[in-house]
Design a protein around this motif. Structure first.
Motif, PDB file in Angstrom:
ATOM      1  N   GLN A  60       0.732  -1.089  -0.075  1.00  0.00           N
ATOM      2  CA  GLN A  60      -0.015  -0.139  -0.119  1.00  0.00           C
ATOM      3  C   GLN A  60       0.923   1.288  -0.040  1.00  0.00           C
ATOM      4  N   ALA A  61       1.853   1.215   0.724  1.00  0.00           N
ATOM      5  CA  ALA A  61       2.918   2.575   0.784  1.00  0.00           C
ATOM      6  C   ALA A  61       3.287   2.823  -0.704  1.00  0.00           C
ATOM      7  N   GLY A  65       2.210   1.655  -3.239  1.00  0.00           N
ATOM      8  CA  GLY A  65       1.371   2.001  -4.175  1.00  0.00           C
ATOM      9  C   GLY A  65       0.924   3.437  -4.030  1.00  0.00           C
ATOM     10  N   LEU A  66       0.825   4.093  -2.947  1.00  0.00           N
ATOM     11  CA  LEU A  66       0.631   5.348  -2.734  1.00  0.00           C
ATOM     12  C   LEU A  66       1.659   6.420  -3.250  1.00  0.00           C
TER      13      LEU A  66
END
Lengths: 216, 149
Positions: free
Chosen positions: A27-28, A30-31
Motif C-alpha cells: 500500500q505504501a 502504491g501510494l
C-alpha cells in the motif's frame, strides 16, 4: 503440545505477520505511485509551466520492482501458511496433488542446488490419501531429497506426477535423464516406507510414493 | 461513488491509514478504527454501507465482529481482508454472511471493485424494499430484509 504442532503454529503465525508486512509495503509503494501519477497529471495540466518530476520514470521502475517483490513474498507467505496449517487437527486425509504442488514450490531451492529444475504435473482430479497432509509432505520431501542427487541428463529436470492406482494414490518422483547407474544407486539409498501410511518403490527413472486411497 | 460510507477495521495502523488515503484518492473516503471494540462502537453512531474487516485483532476479533454486526446491522456489507487466510476461516466467514473474503496483500483496484459491488448490492436491496413497501407489500419487503440476515 508436541514439536510438530508447535512448529506448525509458529509457521502459521509468522506467515500472518509476513502478510501484514507485505500488505503495508504494497500500500505504501502504491501510494507513492498514486502521488507520482498526480504530479504528472498536474504537470500536464499546467502545459509545462509546472515541470515534470525529473526522476518520474526511475521512481515508477522502483515501484514496479517493489510490487513484483511483494507478489513474490505473497507466494512464499501462502506456502508457509499451508505448511504451518498442515499440522492442524483435522481430517486424516490429504490430497496428494495439493501436496505435490506445495513440495514442488518449497523444494525449488534444493533442486537448484543440484542444478535441476522441479516441475509438478497437474492432478486430473482430487486424489485423496488416507494420511495427514504433514505425513504426505514429509514423505514426499524425503523422496525428493533422495532422488535429486541421482538426477542426470541435460537439462536436469525432476518431475512430480500425482496419480491413482488400484486402491492407492501416488506421486511419482521421476527424472527423465536418470542413467541405469543412477537408478541402481538410488535403489540402494532409498528410505524405508512407513507401514500402514506409505510405501516407496522404484519406477522407471525414479520413485513411486504411494498411500492408501481414502474411503477405499 | 463518494456517497459510499466505508468503515475500515484493522489493528495494523500504518496499513489501514495508507489504505484509507488511497481510497480517498479514488473518491471513496472512509472512517478508520483499529479494533473490534471500536468497530462496534462506530456502528452505534452511524451505519456504514460497507465494512472492510481484518480477522486477527487483539480483543474482539474480526470473526466475532462479523457475527455481531450480522445480528445487529444485517444490511451492512462486510468484506473480510486478512493476512491469516485459512480455508476454514473463509468457510466460516462466508457462513456467517461475509460479502467477500480477500487475502492480504491485495491490489487496491481489486479491493475497490469489491467495495463498489458490495455498495451496489446493498443499494439494490434497499430500492427493492422501498418499492415493495410503497406498494404495501410489507411481507415481501420483510423477506428481502430477512435474506440479508
Amino acid at each position: 503440545m508436541d514439536n510438530e504442532k508447535y512448529l506448525g503454529r509458529m509457521a502459521a503465525m509468522v506467515s500472518h505477520d509476513l502478510c501484514n508486512v507485505l500488505a503495508t509495503i504494497q500500500q505504501a509503494s502504491g501510494l507513492m505511485g498514486d502521488f507520482l501519477y498526480l504530479a504528472r497529471k498536474e504537470s500536464l495540466k499546467s502545459m509545462g509551466l509546472r515541470p515534470k518530476f525529473k526522476y518520474h520514470d526511475k521512481f515508477q521502475e522502483i515501484i514496479a520492482q517493489v510490487q513484483a517483490q511483494v507478489d513474490r513474498g505473497q507466494g512464499i507467505c501462502e506456502r508457509l501458511s499451508a505448511l504451518g496449517h498442515s499440522t492442524d487437527d483435522g481430517p486424516e486425509t490429504a490430497d496428494v496433488g495439493v501436496a505435490a504442488a506445495l513440495v514442488g514450490s518449497l523444494c525449488g531451492r534444493a533442486a537448484k542446488k543440484h542444478k535441476a529444475s522441479l516441475e509438478v504435473a497437474c492432478a486430473p482430479e482430487p486424489l485423496k490419501a488416507a494420511a495427514r497432509l504433514i505425513d504426505v509432505l514429509t514423505a514426499l520431501d524425503t523422496v525428493v531429497q533422495a532422488v535429486l542427487p541421482h538426477c542426470g541428463g541435460e537439462p536436469r529436470a525432476l518431475r512430480l506426477a500425482p496419480g491413482r492406482g488400484e486402491g492407492e494414490v501416488f506421486i511419482d518422483v521421476v527424472c527423465a535423464g536418470m542413467a541405469a547407474q543412477g537408478q541402481e544407486a538410488l535403489a540402494g539409498a532409498l528410505p524405508a516406507g512407513k507401514p500402514g501410511i506409505f510405501t516407496i518403490g522404484i519406477v522407471q527413472g525414479g520413485v513411486r510414493l504411494a498411500f492408501a486411497e481414502a474411503g477405499r | 461513488m463518494n456517497k459510499i460510507k466505508l468503515l475500515l477495521v484493522d489493528d495494523e495502523e500504518n496499513f489501514v491509514n495508507t489504505l484509507a488515503e488511497r481510497m480517498k484518492m479514488r473518491d471513496v473516503p472512509s472512517k478508520v478504527v483499529y479494533s473490534g471494540e471500536a468497530a462496534l462502537d462506530a456502528l452505534k453512531t452511524g451505519e456504514p454501507d460497507v465494512m472492510i474487516l481484518d480477522l486477527r485483532m487483539p480483543g474482539i476479533d474480526g470473526m466475532e465482529v462479523l457475527r455481531k454486526v450480522r445480528q445487529t446491522n444485517p444490511t451492512v456489507r462486510i468484506i473480510i481482508l486478512t493476512g491469516h487466510g485459512t480455508d476454514l476461516d473463509e468457510e466460516e466467514a462466508r457462513k456467517l454472511g461475509a460479502f467477500h473474503y480477500h487475502k492480504k496483500p491485495i491490489d487496491i483496484d481489486e479491493l475497490l471493485g469489491t467495495v463498489k459491488k458490495a455498495y451496489r448490492d446493498r443499494m439494490e436491496d434497499a430500492m427493492v424494499v422501498a418499492a415493495l413497501a410503497e406498494e404495501g407489500d410489507f411481507e415481501s419487503a420483510r423477506q428481502v430484509l430477512d435474506e440479508d440476515k
